[in-house]
Design a protein around this motif. Structure first.
Motif, short mmCIF file in Angstrom:
data_model
loop_
_atom_site.label_atom_id
_atom_site.label_comp_id
_atom_site.label_asym_id
_atom_site.label_seq_id
_atom_site.Cartn_x
_atom_site.Cartn_y
_atom_site.Cartn_z
N GLN A 154 -55.08 94.55 46.21
CA GLN A 154 -53.92 94.02 46.90
C GLN A 154 -52.67 94.84 46.58
N GLY A 155 -51.91 95.17 47.63
CA GLY A 155 -50.77 96.07 47.44
C GLY A 155 -49.49 95.36 47.04
N PHE A 156 -49.59 94.31 46.22
CA PHE A 156 -48.35 93.72 45.71
C PHE A 156 -48.26 93.87 44.20
N LEU A 157 -47.06 93.66 43.68
CA LEU A 157 -46.79 93.93 42.27
C LEU A 157 -47.18 92.79 41.34
N CYS A 158 -47.21 91.57 41.85
CA CYS A 158 -47.24 90.41 40.97
C CYS A 158 -48.53 90.20 40.19
N ASN A 159 -49.63 90.80 40.60
CA ASN A 159 -50.87 90.65 39.83
C ASN A 159 -51.12 91.87 38.95
N LYS A 160 -50.05 92.60 38.64
CA LYS A 160 -50.19 93.85 37.90
C LYS A 160 -49.25 93.91 36.70
N LEU A 161 -49.64 94.68 35.70
CA LEU A 161 -48.80 94.98 34.54
C LEU A 161 -48.59 96.48 34.51
N LEU A 162 -47.32 96.92 34.47
CA LEU A 162 -46.98 98.33 34.56
C LEU A 162 -46.41 98.84 33.24
N ARG A 163 -46.93 99.99 32.79
CA ARG A 163 -46.30 100.62 31.63
C ARG A 163 -44.94 101.17 32.09
N LYS A 164 -43.89 100.78 31.41
CA LYS A 164 -42.54 101.13 31.87
C LYS A 164 -42.34 102.64 31.94
N GLN A 165 -43.03 103.37 31.11
CA GLN A 165 -42.91 104.83 31.04
C GLN A 165 -43.17 105.50 32.40
N ILE A 166 -44.03 104.90 33.23
CA ILE A 166 -44.37 105.54 34.51
C ILE A 166 -43.34 105.25 35.59
N LEU A 167 -42.32 104.46 35.27
CA LEU A 167 -41.33 104.06 36.28
C LEU A 167 -40.12 104.98 36.31
N TYR A 168 -40.22 106.14 35.65
CA TYR A 168 -39.10 107.09 35.62
C TYR A 168 -39.45 108.33 36.43
N ASP A 169 -38.44 108.86 37.12
CA ASP A 169 -38.65 110.09 37.89
C ASP A 169 -38.45 111.32 37.00
N GLN A 170 -38.52 112.50 37.59
CA GLN A 170 -38.42 113.74 36.82
C GLN A 170 -37.06 113.94 36.16
N ASN A 171 -36.05 113.25 36.66
CA ASN A 171 -34.71 113.36 36.09
C ASN A 171 -34.43 112.29 35.04
N GLY A 172 -35.46 111.50 34.73
CA GLY A 172 -35.29 110.46 33.73
C GLY A 172 -34.63 109.20 34.26
N GLU A 173 -34.49 109.09 35.58
CA GLU A 173 -33.90 107.91 36.19
C GLU A 173 -35.01 106.93 36.58
N ILE A 174 -34.77 105.65 36.36
CA ILE A 174 -35.79 104.67 36.70
C ILE A 174 -35.93 104.58 38.21
N ILE A 175 -37.17 104.52 38.67
CA ILE A 175 -37.46 104.40 40.10
C ILE A 175 -37.28 102.95 40.52
N LEU A 176 -36.42 102.73 41.50
CA LEU A 176 -36.11 101.37 41.94
C LEU A 176 -36.83 101.06 43.25
N LEU A 177 -36.99 99.78 43.52
CA LEU A 177 -37.62 99.37 44.78
C LEU A 177 -36.68 99.65 45.94
N PRO A 178 -37.22 99.98 47.12
CA PRO A 178 -36.38 100.27 48.29
C PRO A 178 -35.75 98.99 48.84
N GLU A 179 -34.43 98.89 48.75
CA GLU A 179 -33.75 97.65 49.13
C GLU A 179 -33.58 97.50 50.64
N THR A 180 -33.80 98.58 51.39
CA THR A 180 -33.68 98.49 52.86
C THR A 180 -34.98 98.07 53.52
#
Length: 336
Positions: A154-180
């Motif tokens: 299932q392509g939703f987030l709620c049944n998953k646990l994410l290692r926070k380390q993978i949520l950063y881009d190459q510039n060290g900025e956290i990748i955010l969800l698309p608000e649009t």
């Protein structure tokens, strides 16, 4: 034991919030922080959040103007202190060992994302959704992406646990969800972050309880926001074209099905906006030929797509009959 940050976006969830938060408080894994993001609620949700915050020092409440579920989750991500991130929707609830099992699967398998099966609750009934993977197992990135794109995962987030380390881009900025994006933002976000992950763990237990509401963004009648689902799929197609082009046939089949469902909703709503109708038609045509030429798509599926395109009202009628028969089956199961 690592700290897990649990993010719950809250908007007018007064009727369900108590059950949701109580299920988090009952977790057998105790090293967590809970960030409740009150997204401009106009009911008693804010008071409930503050009440729970007073009872447990692990709970933090953030108040913000209404901006949608992605903006609320992004606030939580920016405030998160945990090594792992979990999302729970305020309408839903989780099993007592949800985070314990997902954390153990992640650590024992040295995995960046762990996920479990789930239950869906709708119309007073509960249905279990099990993946096709046998038992607890570790998946490669390709297996996980194929699973997300095909719908096996299932392509939703709620049944998953994410290692926070993978949520950063190459510039060290956290990748955010698309608000649009209002629909399928979870699917797009997973495709955006998956390239930072190496291994993925499946827990063969149904631990998340997804409570479906008819007025949710995904299940509500047609409105203009639903067109953002097309934008999400376009972005996913762009990413896979460069990262994993072999997954495109699966995505294009899913894309066509999505666009046909949008057309169905549009026709059923009796909308007369020509610009929106043309936008949906364009989405249908975008990969229709590719899907029809795909030898992996069965003849029955191709016929279904053709019928759904030209006779959406009749297909809807058939689906409604099937839904009624499913409800009758559930009534007999629960002896109602």
């Amino acid at each position: 034991m690592d700290l897990i940050t649990i993010i719950v976006p809250v908007y007018n969830a007064g009727q369900t919030l108590n059950k949701c938060i109580s299920s988090i408080l009952n977790q057998t894994y105790e090293n967590w922080e809970l960030i409740l993001v009150n997204d401009g609620s106009t009911d008693n949700s804010g008071e409930l959040c503050k009440s729970f915050c007073k009872k447990d020092k692990r709970i933090k409440v953030i108040e913000k103007e209404n901006g949608g579920v992605s903006s609320a989750r992004n606030i939580g991500l920016l405030e998160a202190n945990g090594s792992y991130i979990g999302f729970v929707d305020a309408d839903d609830y989780i099993a007592d060992d949800f985070f314990e099992i997902l954390y153990e699967c992640a650590v024992n398998g040295n995995c960046d994302i762990s996920f479990c099966d789930y239950y869906e609750e709708k119309d007073g009934y509960q249905k279990e959704y099990k993946s096709r993977y046998e038992g607890n197992c570790v998946l490669s990135r390709k297996e996980f992406v194929d699973g997300i794109v095909s719908g096996m995962i299932q392509g939703f987030l709620c049944n998953k646990l994410l290692r926070k380390q993978i949520l950063y881009d190459q510039n060290g900025e956290i990748i955010l969800l698309p608000e649009t994006i209002s629909i399928c933002e979870d699917f797009l976000y997973l495709i955006q972050i998956v390239w930072n992950a190496e291994q993925f763990s499946h827990a063969a237990f149904s631990l998340y309880y997804y409570c479906q509401r008819n007025d949710s963004a995904y299940h509500s009648p047609y409105n203009r926001r639903k067109l953002t689902e097309i934008l999400a799929y376009d972005k996913v197609h762009e990413i896979l074209s460069s990262k994993m082009p072999e997954a495109l046939p699966l995505l294009e089949k899913k894309y066509l099905n999505m666009a046909l469902k949008l057309q169905d909703l549009f026709v059923h709503s009796k909308q007369r906006n020509e610009e929106e109708r043309e936008f949906i038609q364009s989405a249908i045509q975008k990969y229709e030929v590719a899907v029809m030429k795909n030898p992996e798509v069965s003849s029955a599926e191709k016929i279904y797509y053709k019928l759904y395109k030209w006779f959406p009202k009749k297909i809807r009628m058939i689906k409604n009959v099937k839904h009624w028969m499913e409800l009758r089956r559930m009534e007999k199961k629960y002896e109602i």
